[in-house]
Design an enzyme around this catalytic site. Structure first.
Site, PDB file in Angstrom:
ATOM      1  CE  LYS A 112      -4.091   1.570   2.359  1.00 43.27           C
ATOM      2  NZ  LYS A 112      -4.795   1.454   3.852  1.00 43.27           N
ATOM      3  CB  SER A 150      -8.057   3.610   2.708  1.00 44.94           C
ATOM      4  OG  SER A 150      -7.371   2.851   3.985  1.00 44.94           O
ATOM      5  CB  SER A 157      -8.415   0.850   5.401  1.00 47.43           C
ATOM      6  OG  SER A 157      -9.139   1.823   5.963  1.00 47.43           O
TER       7      SER A 157
END
Lengths: 434, 471
Positions: free
Chosen positions: A38, A113, A137
């Site tokens: 990420k 996210s 997330s």
């Protein structure tokens, strides 16, 4: 065994912000395995954006601890995945690099996210990825994209190098198609790092076991009540039924303080974020501030221009919540609510070994469907309690689907009983015969 | 009108590494931005890690100031924007400092012992430093070498009653910190003070940004005068923050914006609370200034004033103890009254003085080989050599080379005769009973003999000669 992994994915879902066409790897437990990271996790020499314009051009001079560990285990870091700007979102639509789409149905969001990591795994571009989970997330996009995502106990994985959104809530965690792979990746990244003072030295060395005989599964009424799609609830009940068939038994539990969870979560995370994001001022990295102007004007200009709407909204909310005269009413109250939630979980875990329920109240939304921030915040209701309590939580896909879309079964455990949570998810996965 | 002063003193603690990272704190003379890492630069993702030595230093101070140490202490974030602050917040302590409620003993303006209460001490990180390039260049530079240096903030109650008292408090505090070996008082910018000052019945004014011991007295003296004048003219003293302009010796009103700062303190989530109560038990203190002062009086039989002066700086006290065996009383006089003045005049430190040579000098004085006047000359020659980086000759060598051995009265008969012959007016004055005239004549003889004679003996000889015409 060491070499270069060539990586040129067909990224039609916009899962990546950056890809590394030639990713070096070495010997070890993950030798040659392509792993996506990420884009809020620092990677030396690879730009790290947090999905934001404010970090444009920033190339970290150091690796996050988890990246050091991945490299040490031989993994090939093949790219940095898309995300809601600074992790602030539930759909990956707030990214400055455009939304990621859901590989199961490209008219839908992948969740957020960590939507880029989930999509990259779901689309088969990589077998494993790292996400981060501040209020769901990892688990939300895992549920929406039909993969497995795990948020470890707070303090189990080093946050060193993770660009902070809300320090007291977030953890880095593994995402993969199977519980076994999630467990493998976790055993690489859950290693003690003295640089993270909130860490506890409890390395994860575990192979999942499918034995749930006698396991007490707590079913919190709050996870099946108002706001939860009835078909999602039904699908999750069926999944829990599989565990019962395998020898587990259910017990009703209650987390009454959950009614304050969202409010507490949004006060705490925005408060911390308003402070964490203060460093993005155009002085040391990212787009340069206009030095001809007085510093405060230059700051104001660059922050207004480069932060997206949702980030600015949360900075303002957090600044307000911490302000003199209001901190007592908001920030202090949120801490009390947080403690009550932790206590509720502790009480529930006296009669249950794990707690199970849906990960998300609904299936994946359509792109652009949710424009009102409040209704988006409400969709975090089932994931934020685990972050507030600091407990481990996993989302594993249910066998059943709703409207052809995946549904996540969420399993939560006691602090530092990550192994038990992994085992329960593994048992379900085996029992459901996927 | 009573003057009420309270101080917030920030001192840099002399740890080897910074408060939250492993960077070295010794950046003196090094290039800007060479003692930095992701942590003290506030790079995204970097996390602070507490340097336990800084906590130990702080707890030493807590113990030395008789403070109450809290069970548990924690860090907090103080949020504000400024280009020298890399994270946009300073990690400091807010409602759980290291320790509270202590005392420091000083002398008040009448020389009586008095207690200054300390309200709290806490740890925090120093920001970086702005370097303002030539004005009109349109930009400033930031040096982060200082960023993350551990600071101890020491806050007093409003117990000080004059600028002089404030200065004495700081001197005493500095001595204590130096005795504890937690602070290097010679380090530039190592001490910064914010002072709160009010005249009884009026509003309080905060003076920020004072960075020297002398500056504190100067800034406060300026403020007392300014505030008195306002009241005398029938005006009010407004509650405000003012900056001290060291070069001009004045304070100026700060922008009102700065007063409205809301720091939005909250617990630092990247650091755990830590148990100070457990740490403090293992800490042992060295002998502190007050105890040493009392021991000096008892052990060496020296005066309170000498003992105060000599114990005001641990290195000075060490020096004295190294030379005292020659003659404790003589040594105290020569170190406290003469040597210190000569050092100040040259901007030298006590550690620049070779103790063995000073011992030899004391021995020459004690044995009567040289007069006090000659001894001062020899000392000056020794110090000049040290200051210039030349080897310091043994005082006996200087005395021999320059022919400065003390002479007997008879040796100076010719000089006495010449001086008396050359100064008939002074002789006449002496005869009419003016004592000053004799001193003048003795001075003339001393000058001619380069101080080799004992002035008391000379006085007797001169008087005798005038009275009897004989030497």
């Amino acid at each position: 065994m060491a070499g270069i992994l060539e990586f040129s994915p067909d990224d039609r879902y916009n899962a990546f912000i950056t890809t590394c066409s030639e990713a070096p790897f070495s010997d070890g437990a993950l030798a040659g395995t392509a792993i996506a990271v990420k884009d809020n996790i620092s990677t030396a020499g690879i730009k790290t954006t947090c999905g934001s314009r404010i970090l444009e051009g920033y190339i970290p001079p150091y690796d996050a601890h988890v990246v050091e560990l991945l490299k040490g285990a031989g993994a090939a870091i093949v790219g940095k995945t898309n995300m809601d700007e600074f992790g602030m979102g539930t759909t990956t639509e707030t990214s400055a690099f455009g939304p990621t789409t859901n590989p199961i149905d490209t008219s839908r969001v992948p969740g957020g996210s960590s939507g880029g990591s989930a999509a990259a795994v779901a689309a088969g571009l990589v077998p494993m990825a790292l996400g981060t989970d501040t209020g769901g997330s990892i688990r939300c996009p895992a549920a929406f994209c039909g993969i497995v995502g795990f948020k470890p106990t707070y303090g189990r994985v080093s946050r060193y190098g993770l660009i902070a959104y809300a320090n007291s809530l977030e953890q880095i965690g593994p995402m993969a198609r199977t519980v076994e792979d999630v467990s493998r990746l976790l055993s690489v990244i859950a290693r003690y790092d003295p640089r993270d003072s909130t860490m506890i030295d409890r390395p994860y060395d575990h192979r999942p076991s499918a034995n749930v005989d006698g396991l007490r599964v707590g079913i919190p009424e709050e996870y099946f009540g108002e706001g939860v799609d009835a078909r999602v609830a039904e699908t999750v009940r069926d999944a829990i039924g599989v565990l019962e068939d395998m020898g587990a038994r259910t017990v009703p539990v209650s987390i009454p303080a959950m009614r304050y969870a969202l409010a507490a979560y949004y006060v705490i995370c925005t408060g911390e974020a308003s402070s964490n994001l203060a460093r993005f001022d155009g002085i040391r990295y990212g787009p340069a501030a206009d030095i001809r102007k007085p510093w405060y004007e230059a700051y104001r200009e660059i922050r207004r221009e480069k932060f997206g709407t949702e980030v600015r909204r949360r900075i303002m909310l957090g600044t307000f919540a911490l302000s003199a005269g209001y901190a007592g009413r908001y920030y202090a109250k949120a801490q009390i609510a947080r403690r009550n939630i932790r206590l509720d979980f502790e009480r529930a875990f006296r009669s249950a070994d794990i707690i199970a329920g849906p990960t998300m109240p609904t299936v994946a939304f359509r792109l652009g469907e949710k424009t009102d921030p409040l209704s988006l915040y409400l969709s975090d209701i089932l994931t934020v309690p685990a972050n507030l309590a600091g407990i481990p939580a996993i989302s594993v896909p249910c066998a059943g689907r709703v409207d052809g879309l995946p549904v996540g079964l969420q399993v939560m455990g006691r602090r530092f009983e990550d192994e038990r949570v992994i085992d329960a998810a593994y048992a379900y996965e085996q029992g459901a015969g996927r | 009108m009573k003057t009420i002063i309270g101080l917030e003193v920030h001192v840099q603690l002399s740890t080897a590494t910074k408060l939250f990272c492993g960077c070295s704190t010794d950046y003196r003379d090094d290039e800007p931005n060479t003692h930095c890492c992701p942590i003290c630069l506030g790079l995204p993702g970097a996390l602070p890690r507490l340097n336990i030595r800084a906590v130990e230093h702080g707890l030493k101070v807590a113990k030395a100031l008789n403070m109450e140490v809290l069970e548990e202490s924690e860090f907090a974030r103080k949020n504000y924007f400024y280009p020298d602050l890399p994270k946009g917040y300073q990690i400091t302590q807010y409602d759980k400092p290291l320790a509270v409620a202590g005392t420091v003993e000083i002398e008040d303006d009448e020389g009586h012992e008095k207690i200054v209460r300390i309200s709290r001490i806490h740890l925090e990180e120093d920001p970086g430093r702005l370097i303002h390039v030539a004005s009109g260049s349109g930009y400033s530079l930031v040096d982060y070498n200082r960023s993350g240096i551990p600071l101890l903030e020491i806050v007093t109650e409003p117990d000080l009653r004059s600028p002089q008292e404030a200065r004495r408090f700081l001197n005493r505090l500095r001595a204590i910190l130096e005795y504890l070996e937690v602070f290097d008082g010679d380090r530039e910018g190592g001490l910064r003070v914010d002072a709160n000052i009010s005249l009884e019945g009026s509003e309080r004014v905060e003076v920020k940004n004072i960075s020297s011991y002398k500056g504190v007295e100067k800034a406060l003296t300026f403020e007392v005068t300014r505030q008195r004048n306002l009241l005398r003219r029938g005006q009010k003293v407004g509650r405000e923050t003012r900056h001290f302009m060291e070069a001009r010796g004045i304070t100026t009103s700060a922008r009102s914006k700065e007063e409205e700062q809301d720091y939005r303190y909250f617990t630092e989530p990247d650091l755990r609370p830590f148990r100070v109560a457990d740490l403090v038990t293992g800490i042992e203190l060295p002998e502190l200034p007050t105890a040493r002062k009392e021991r000096f009086m008892a052990e060496y039989g020296i005066s309170l004033n000498h003992a105060r002066t000599l114990t005001g700086d641990p290195r000075l006290a060490d020096f004295y103890e190294g030379v005292a065996y020659v003659d404790p009383f003589l040594a105290a006089t020569w170190v406290a009254d003469t040597l210190l003045g000569e050092l100040n005049y040259r901007g030298m430190r006590i550690t620049d003085v070779p103790a063995n040579r000073f011992i030899e000098l004391l021995a020459l004085i004690r044995s009567g080989t040289i007069t006090d006047t000659v001894a001062v000359q020899v000392l000056r020659e020794m110090l000049d050599a040290c200051a210039a980086g030349r080897p310091c000759e043994p005082p006996a060598v200087i005395v021999k080379r320059e022919g400065l051995v003390r002479g007997e009265g008879e040796e100076f008969a010719d000089v006495v005769r010449d001086v008396i012959a050359a100064n008939p007016q002074a002789v006449a004055d002496y005869r009419t009973g003016k004592k000053g005239a004799l001193n003048f004549l003795v001075g003339q003889v001393m000058k001619e003999t380069r101080g080799r004679a004992d002035p008391r003996e000379l006085g007797r000889i001169v008087a005798e000669y005038i009275d009897t015409g004989e030497v």
